[in-house]
Design an enzyme around this catalytic site. Structure first.
Site, PDB file in Angstrom:
ATOM      1  N   GLN A  18      14.240 -48.788   5.396  1.00  0.00           N
ATOM      2  CA  GLN A  18      14.039 -48.733   3.950  1.00  0.00           C
ATOM      3  C   GLN A  18      13.084 -47.603   3.577  1.00  0.00           C
ATOM      4  O   GLN A  18      11.932 -47.604   4.009  1.00  0.00           O
ATOM      5  CB  GLN A  18      13.443 -50.065   3.497  1.00  0.00           C
ATOM      6  CG  GLN A  18      13.242 -50.179   2.004  1.00  0.00           C
ATOM      7  CD  GLN A  18      12.525 -51.478   1.649  1.00  0.00           C
ATOM      8  OE1 GLN A  18      11.598 -51.885   2.331  1.00  0.00           O
ATOM      9  NE2 GLN A  18      12.950 -52.111   0.578  1.00  0.00           N
ATOM     10  N   GLY A  19      13.564 -46.658   2.811  1.00  0.00           N
ATOM     11  CA  GLY A  19      12.738 -45.503   2.452  1.00  0.00           C
ATOM     12  C   GLY A  19      12.328 -45.513   0.992  1.00  0.00           C
ATOM     13  O   GLY A  19      12.855 -44.764   0.165  1.00  0.00           O
ATOM     14  N   SER A  75       8.570 -46.090   0.077  1.00  0.00           N
ATOM     15  CA  SER A  75       7.202 -45.575  -0.038  1.00  0.00           C
ATOM     16  C   SER A  75       7.088 -44.100   0.335  1.00  0.00           C
ATOM     17  O   SER A  75       7.786 -43.611   1.229  1.00  0.00           O
ATOM     18  CB  SER A  75       6.278 -46.371   0.876  1.00  0.00           C
ATOM     19  OG  SER A  75       6.383 -47.737   0.592  1.00  0.00           O
ATOM     20  N   GLU A 112      13.897 -58.945  -1.509  1.00  0.00           N
ATOM     21  CA  GLU A 112      12.836 -58.769  -0.534  1.00  0.00           C
ATOM     22  C   GLU A 112      11.738 -59.804  -0.725  1.00  0.00           C
ATOM     23  O   GLU A 112      11.209 -60.358   0.218  1.00  0.00           O
ATOM     24  CB  GLU A 112      12.270 -57.352  -0.661  1.00  0.00           C
ATOM     25  CG  GLU A 112      11.224 -57.029   0.383  1.00  0.00           C
ATOM     26  CD  GLU A 112      10.853 -55.561   0.422  1.00  0.00           C
ATOM     27  OE1 GLU A 112      11.174 -54.842  -0.542  1.00  0.00           O
ATOM     28  OE2 GLU A 112      10.228 -55.142   1.399  1.00  0.00           O
ATOM     29  N   ASN A 168       0.360 -58.346  -3.052  1.00  0.00           N
ATOM     30  CA  ASN A 168       0.185 -59.610  -3.770  1.00  0.00           C
ATOM     31  C   ASN A 168      -0.491 -59.406  -5.122  1.00  0.00           C
ATOM     32  O   ASN A 168      -0.284 -60.201  -6.044  1.00  0.00           O
ATOM     33  CB  ASN A 168      -0.576 -60.603  -2.890  1.00  0.00           C
ATOM     34  CG  ASN A 168       0.340 -61.185  -1.822  1.00  0.00           C
ATOM     35  OD1 ASN A 168       1.469 -60.722  -1.651  1.00  0.00           O
ATOM     36  ND2 ASN A 168      -0.137 -62.189  -1.124  1.00  0.00           N
ATOM     37  N   GLU A 169      -1.264 -58.353  -5.237  1.00  0.00           N
ATOM     38  CA  GLU A 169      -1.848 -58.066  -6.564  1.00  0.00           C
ATOM     39  C   GLU A 169      -0.726 -57.714  -7.547  1.00  0.00           C
ATOM     40  O   GLU A 169      -0.719 -58.179  -8.689  1.00  0.00           O
ATOM     41  CB  GLU A 169      -2.845 -56.903  -6.478  1.00  0.00           C
ATOM     42  CG  GLU A 169      -4.152 -57.249  -5.772  1.00  0.00           C
ATOM     43  CD  GLU A 169      -3.996 -57.460  -4.268  1.00  0.00           C
ATOM     44  OE1 GLU A 169      -3.111 -56.819  -3.659  1.00  0.00           O
ATOM     45  OE2 GLU A 169      -4.738 -58.282  -3.706  1.00  0.00           O
TER      46      GLU A 169
HETATM   47  C1  LIG Z   1       4.071 -53.885   7.742  1.00  0.00           C
HETATM   48  C2  LIG Z   1       4.525 -53.026   6.611  1.00  0.00           C
HETATM   49  C3  LIG Z   1       5.829 -52.623   6.553  1.00  0.00           C
HETATM   50  C4  LIG Z   1       6.266 -51.783   5.537  1.00  0.00           C
HETATM   51  N1  LIG Z   1       7.570 -51.345   5.560  1.00  0.00           N
HETATM   52  C5  LIG Z   1       7.997 -50.501   4.609  1.00  0.00           C
HETATM   53  C6  LIG Z   1       9.329 -49.983   4.641  1.00  0.00           C
HETATM   54  O1  LIG Z   1      10.104 -50.304   5.540  1.00  0.00           O
HETATM   55  N2  LIG Z   1       9.703 -49.109   3.692  1.00  0.00           N
HETATM   56  C7  LIG Z   1       8.878 -48.739   2.694  1.00  0.00           C
HETATM   57  O2  LIG Z   1       9.301 -47.984   1.850  1.00  0.00           O
HETATM   58  N3  LIG Z   1       7.596 -49.186   2.616  1.00  0.00           N
HETATM   59  C8  LIG Z   1       7.138 -50.058   3.564  1.00  0.00           C
HETATM   60  N4  LIG Z   1       5.839 -50.522   3.522  1.00  0.00           N
HETATM   61  C9  LIG Z   1       4.938 -50.005   2.497  1.00  0.00           C
HETATM   62  C10 LIG Z   1       4.614 -51.014   1.412  1.00  0.00           C
HETATM   63  O3  LIG Z   1       5.708 -51.226   0.587  1.00  0.00           O
HETATM   64  C11 LIG Z   1       3.402 -50.451   0.665  1.00  0.00           C
HETATM   65  O4  LIG Z   1       2.327 -50.499   1.569  1.00  0.00           O
HETATM   66  C12 LIG Z   1       3.038 -51.242  -0.567  1.00  0.00           C
HETATM   67  O5  LIG Z   1       3.988 -51.065  -1.580  1.00  0.00           O
HETATM   68  C13 LIG Z   1       1.655 -50.843  -1.110  1.00  0.00           C
HETATM   69  O6  LIG Z   1       1.513 -49.473  -1.270  1.00  0.00           O
HETATM   70  P1  LIG Z   1       0.290 -48.706  -0.628  1.00  0.00           P
HETATM   71  O7  LIG Z   1       0.203 -49.094   0.787  1.00  0.00           O
HETATM   72  O8  LIG Z   1       0.440 -47.291  -0.958  1.00  0.00           O
HETATM   73  O9  LIG Z   1      -1.006 -49.286  -1.327  1.00  0.00           O
HETATM   74  P2  LIG Z   1      -1.607 -48.872  -2.752  1.00  0.00           P
HETATM   75  O10 LIG Z   1      -0.543 -48.904  -3.763  1.00  0.00           O
HETATM   76  O11 LIG Z   1      -2.407 -47.648  -2.606  1.00  0.00           O
HETATM   77  O12 LIG Z   1      -2.550 -50.118  -2.993  1.00  0.00           O
HETATM   78  C14 LIG Z   1      -3.826 -50.287  -2.365  1.00  0.00           C
HETATM   79  C15 LIG Z   1      -4.493 -51.482  -2.996  1.00  0.00           C
HETATM   80  O13 LIG Z   1      -4.606 -51.291  -4.411  1.00  0.00           O
HETATM   81  C16 LIG Z   1      -4.000 -52.354  -5.091  1.00  0.00           C
HETATM   82  N5  LIG Z   1      -3.322 -51.893  -6.296  1.00  0.00           N
HETATM   83  C17 LIG Z   1      -2.563 -50.803  -6.478  1.00  0.00           C
HETATM   84  N6  LIG Z   1      -2.076 -50.756  -7.715  1.00  0.00           N
HETATM   85  C18 LIG Z   1      -2.509 -51.865  -8.342  1.00  0.00           C
HETATM   86  C19 LIG Z   1      -2.329 -52.410  -9.642  1.00  0.00           C
HETATM   87  N7  LIG Z   1      -1.584 -51.840 -10.584  1.00  0.00           N
HETATM   88  N8  LIG Z   1      -2.934 -53.577  -9.919  1.00  0.00           N
HETATM   89  C20 LIG Z   1      -3.703 -54.196  -8.972  1.00  0.00           C
HETATM   90  N9  LIG Z   1      -3.902 -53.733  -7.754  1.00  0.00           N
HETATM   91  C21 LIG Z   1      -3.301 -52.591  -7.438  1.00  0.00           C
HETATM   92  C22 LIG Z   1      -2.964 -52.893  -4.109  1.00  0.00           C
HETATM   93  O14 LIG Z   1      -2.603 -54.215  -4.413  1.00  0.00           O
HETATM   94  C23 LIG Z   1      -3.692 -52.762  -2.804  1.00  0.00           C
HETATM   95  O15 LIG Z   1      -4.552 -53.849  -2.663  1.00  0.00           O
HETATM   96  C24 LIG Z   1       5.379 -51.355   4.537  1.00  0.00           C
HETATM   97  C25 LIG Z   1       4.044 -51.786   4.577  1.00  0.00           C
HETATM   98  C26 LIG Z   1       3.611 -52.603   5.601  1.00  0.00           C
HETATM   99  C27 LIG Z   1       2.171 -53.024   5.622  1.00  0.00           C
END
Ligand SMILES: Cc1cc2nc3c(=O)[nH]c(=O)nc-3n(C[C@H](O)[C@H](O)[C@H](O)COP(=O)(O)OP(=O)(O)OC[C@H]3O[C@@H](n4cnc5c(N)ncnc54)[C@H](O)[C@@H]3O)c2cc1C
Lengths: 354, 389
Positions: B131-132, B134, B256, B372-373
């Site tokens: 899944q692409g 992020s 999902e 979860n946020e």
């Molecule tokens: C094990 C694992 C597998 C994954 N697999 C995939 C995959 O296959 N394909 C893919 O595309 N992605 C994948 N991901 C990525 C995942 O979807 C992202 O990590 C997720 O969407 C959060 O984005 P981020 O890590 O950039 O965190 P950020 O968006 O930078 O967030 C960091 C923190 O800020 C908080 N935050 C951000 N915005 C807000 C808001 N508006 N309100 C409140 N809090 C906020 C978040 O809740 C978090 O606590 C995977 C992640 C993990 C951990």
């Protein structure tokens, strides 16, 4: 597999919901609170805001609708329905914080008397609303609505045999036998504290008494679900209106997250309560476990909803002028009666052989 | 209300149970009992062997139509199968991102040609999908993604540039599905297109790297002028309409969060194992026992809530945004189950084992599939109706 209530069950629920919305708004709940100050000088209620006769009218209206006999077989004058039919009604009585012993009377005493063959010939007066029942489960001495209760039962496990026993308290509690209201958190429950009582004849033992206890715990769990829903509804309404920093406070993330967490607990507690109703209705082997899971989860959910509601309201929620305290206090009291969450988790642990 | 299974459903359960027991044992034997994590380079092949076994036995995708390799099982039967799958101790599915996330979208938006080509190959493990979504600068704010797909009519295809990251099992997969900006002037969720991309195209570099648990389960995918031809797969590489990628993708994200990615069977099986662990370790600590019970009840409550949701769905009341609550529940439950296990293990929890491994993975639940946020925001706004601004 079908995990949903029938249309008939929903219709009955809706009828009771409509009745309670009309007859039992918060001002009627308030009217059940004693006027004046308690022994510590505290003014707990905001006094009667409704004609006190309206408090009695709710009960009469429920009796008239037949729902006090919902769980009593037809040959004894009841509606002959099952836990699945009345569990939703109990939720509604929780939603409005009904100031009457609905669960004790309709879900516990009525069916228990019927099973015992109505030895004292009091069942008819229970069904028509003229006699109110209270139950003292697990050795408590607190009688909810004790000033109006005229039939009092105890439900305990006999330590010698490990068997559940239900008894009628000898002489009952007669109206006007100068029982003093206790000073309690939820004064709308008009709790009376019994010093001692004489155990009367057994009304039931073993399976029948165990069933009566489970019904009481289930009904209370359902009321807690209703209370949780009420407090969440009240808060959602409030945070959409109340403005700070130029915007509704409900648009703030901290407020949203509090409420989402409260909704989360409710979302998963309600099915547990509904399943427990099914287990009771079908005599499932897991009934004790399922009822205990329901009571523990509903208690936790209602407490969480209360804490959340209060926090999101701010100081207005911390006044007796605002309605929230009526529900919050009721939730705390119900969470600890008929077995508190720890008591019920222990029963689940035992069922799981842990 | 009737919370019992029919005779047919019980028969289905018995069949699944017997098949799983026999074939899991055979699979373990084939690998001399040394089963590695499917999220490692070496273990992936073993797990592919398991996926093929599942497919050949007709259990890879029970709820799909027979034409695509399934057995047209009802939603109830699917839940039963999942319960049996995890109860038997079968491994997490390395094909899950394809089967549980892409496939529902292909069923909804794919053309007949796409469905015919993609689904069976996916279920058999011939094509392995990752899944692409992020990107380095687009996490929670997915709509800000900037990977581009430029139309090249002369060559008949799309030119891809940009970078995807956190791609689960990307290094072991053959294909990626993801969102790309096809209108260079577009902002946020407009002008995005859902593309199906073979990873062996020239100009695509995939680099695997370690997750917190040490498995090389993550990958970043670099796209440097990679050419994606219109005939990259039958029916073409665009899922849904060009420019409508956001709404197509949203169909995936609700799968999902909700039922399909993490069915209750996974958690009820873990909860039963937790109870076993407490009994085996001769637990005497009432506080710990209480936590075991609490976690067990919460797993059971998830099962019940799901049964209620599936019934409501069958009655024409889809769960909608309540899938956000579901995601919150299972992810927090998973952490609680595993933390409780570690506390039962005491100092031995330092040793690698199924519970420590599971704990490390559980920690990611509150992050992936929308943090979860973000789920709390969605639940508050769309379930409870709180104001957005
Ligand atoms: C094990 C694992 C597998 C994954 N697999 C995939 C995959 O296959 N394909 C893919 O595309 N992605 C994948 N991901 C990525 C995942 O979807 C992202 O990590 C997720 O969407 C959060 O984005 P981020 O890590 O950039 O965190 P950020 O968006 O930078 O967030 C960091 C923190 O800020 C908080 N935050 C951000 N915005 C807000 C808001 N508006 N309100 C409140 N809090 C906020 C978040 O809740 C978090 O606590 C995977 C992640 C993990 C951990």
């Amino acid at each position: 597999m079908r995990f949903a209530f029938t249309d008939d069950q929903h219709d009955l629920r809706d009828a009771v919901r409509d009745l309670l919305a009309k007859e039992c708004p918060p001002e009627v709940v308030r009217a059940a609170w004693p006027e004046g100050t308690d022994a510590h000088g505290a003014r707990k209620g905001e006094g009667a805001r409704a004609d006190p006769s309206r408090v009695e009218r709710v009960w009469a209206a429920l009796a008239e609708m037949g729902v006090l006999g919902v769980a009593v077989p037809e040959e004894h004058g009841g509606l002959g329905l099952s836990e699945l039919d009345w569990v939703l009604l109990a939720e509604e009585t929780g939603y409005v914080a009904l100031p009457h012993p609905f669960v004790e009377t309709a879900a516990v005493a009525g069916p228990l008397l019927a099973t015992a063959g109505d030895p004292d010939g009091v069942l008819a007066s229970v069904l028509d609303g003229s006699r109110r029942a209270a139950v003292l489960p697990l050795g408590t001495r607190l009688v909810p609505w004790g000033d109006a209760v005229t039939l009092l039962l105890t439900l305990d496990v006999d330590p010698a045999t490990g068997e559940w026993v239900a008894r009628r308290v000898a002489d009952g509690v007669a109206r006007g036998d100068h029982r003093a209201l206790a000073d309690v958190v939820d004064a709308g429950r008009r709790t009376v504290q019994l010093e001692a009582w004489r155990a009367g004849d057994r009304l039931g033992a073993g399976g029948d008494a165990a069933l009566a206890f489970d019904r009481g715990a289930l009904g209370t769990a359902a009321q807690l679900v209703g209370l949780a829903r009420r407090m969440i509804d009240l808060t959602v309404g409030y945070v959409g209106e109340r403005r700070q920093f130029g915007v509704p406070i409900g648009s703030f993330q901290a407020v949203k997250h509090h409420l989402a967490d409260a909704a989360l607990q409710l979302e998963f507690a309600a099915p547990a309560v509904h399943r427990a109703a099914w287990s009771l209705a079908t005599g499932a082997a897991t009934t004790h476990r399922d009822v205990s899971m329901a009571k523990a989860m509903a208690s936790d959910a209602a407490r969480r909803a209360g804490r959340t509601a209060l926090q999101c309201h701010g100081a207005i929620g911390y006044t007796t002028e605002y309605d929230l305290h009526l529900f919050l206090k009721r939730a705390e009291v119900l969470a600890r009666t008929w077995g508190d969450p720890a008591w019920h988790r222990t029963r689940v642990a035992d069922a799981l052989a842990l | 209300m009737d919370l019992t299974w029919s005779d047919d459903e019980e028969a289905f359960r018995a069949e699944a149970r017997a098949w799983l027991q026999e074939n899991l044992a055979a699979w373990r034997d084939r690998h001399d009992g040394r089963i590695l994590s499917g999220d490692t380079a070496e273990g992936f092949a073993q797990h592919l062997d398991w996926e093929r076994t599942l497919f050949d036995g007709g259990w890879a995708v029970v709820s799909w139509p027979e034409a695509h390799g399934g057995r047209a099982a009802s939603r109830w039967e699917w839940l039963i199968f999942e319960e049996e799958y995890y109860r038997a101790g079968a491994p997490p599915r390395i094909t899950q991102n394809g089967i549980f996330l892409l496939a529902p979208t292909v069923f909804e938006y794919g053309t007949a040609a796409q469905q015919d080509h993609i689904l069976r190959r996916m279920a058999r493990g011939d094509d392995l999908w990752c899944q692409g979504w992020s990107e380095p600068d687009a996490g929670s704010d997915l709509a800000s993604l900037s990977s581009r797909a430029r139309r090249d009519d002369e060559r008949g295809g799309w030119v891809l540039d940009g970078q995807k990251t956190w791609t689960t099992r990307g290094a072991f997969c053959t294909h990626l599905f993801g969102l790309f900006r096809t209108d260079p002037d577009s902002e946020r969720h407009r002008g995005l297109t859902y593309l199906l991309v073979p990873l062996d195209l020239d100009g695509i570099t995939v680099r695997g790297f370690g997750r917190l648990d040490g498995d090389e389960g993550f990958a970043e995918v670099f796209l440097d002028g990679a050419f994606l031809p219109d005939d990259a797969l039958p029916g073409g590489p665009v899922l849904g309409e060009v420019g409508a990628g956001w709404s197509v993708a949203m169909a995936t994200t609700s799968s999902e969060r909700g039922l399909t990615l993490r069915s209750p069977g996974r958690f009820t099986a873990t909860a039963d194992r937790l109870a076993d662990l407490y009994r085996e370790r001769g637990g005497r600590d009432p506080a710990l026992r209480d936590r075991v019970v609490q976690a067990w009840m919460h797993a059971e409550a998830y099962r019940l809530q799901t049964l209620q949701t599936v019934t409501a769905d069958a009655d024409g009341h889809p769960a909608g945004a309540r899938s956000s609550l579901v995601k919150l529940w299972w992810s927090e439950l998973d952490v609680a189950l595993h933390e409780t296990a570690l506390d039962i293990l005491g100092p031995d929890a330092e040793l690698d084992g199924p519970w420590t491994k599971g704990w490390q993975f559980a920690l990611s639940g509150p992050i992936y599939a929308g943090t979860n946020e973000i789920q709390r925001n969605i639940a508050a706004e769309r379930v409870l109706g709180l104001p957005r601004k």
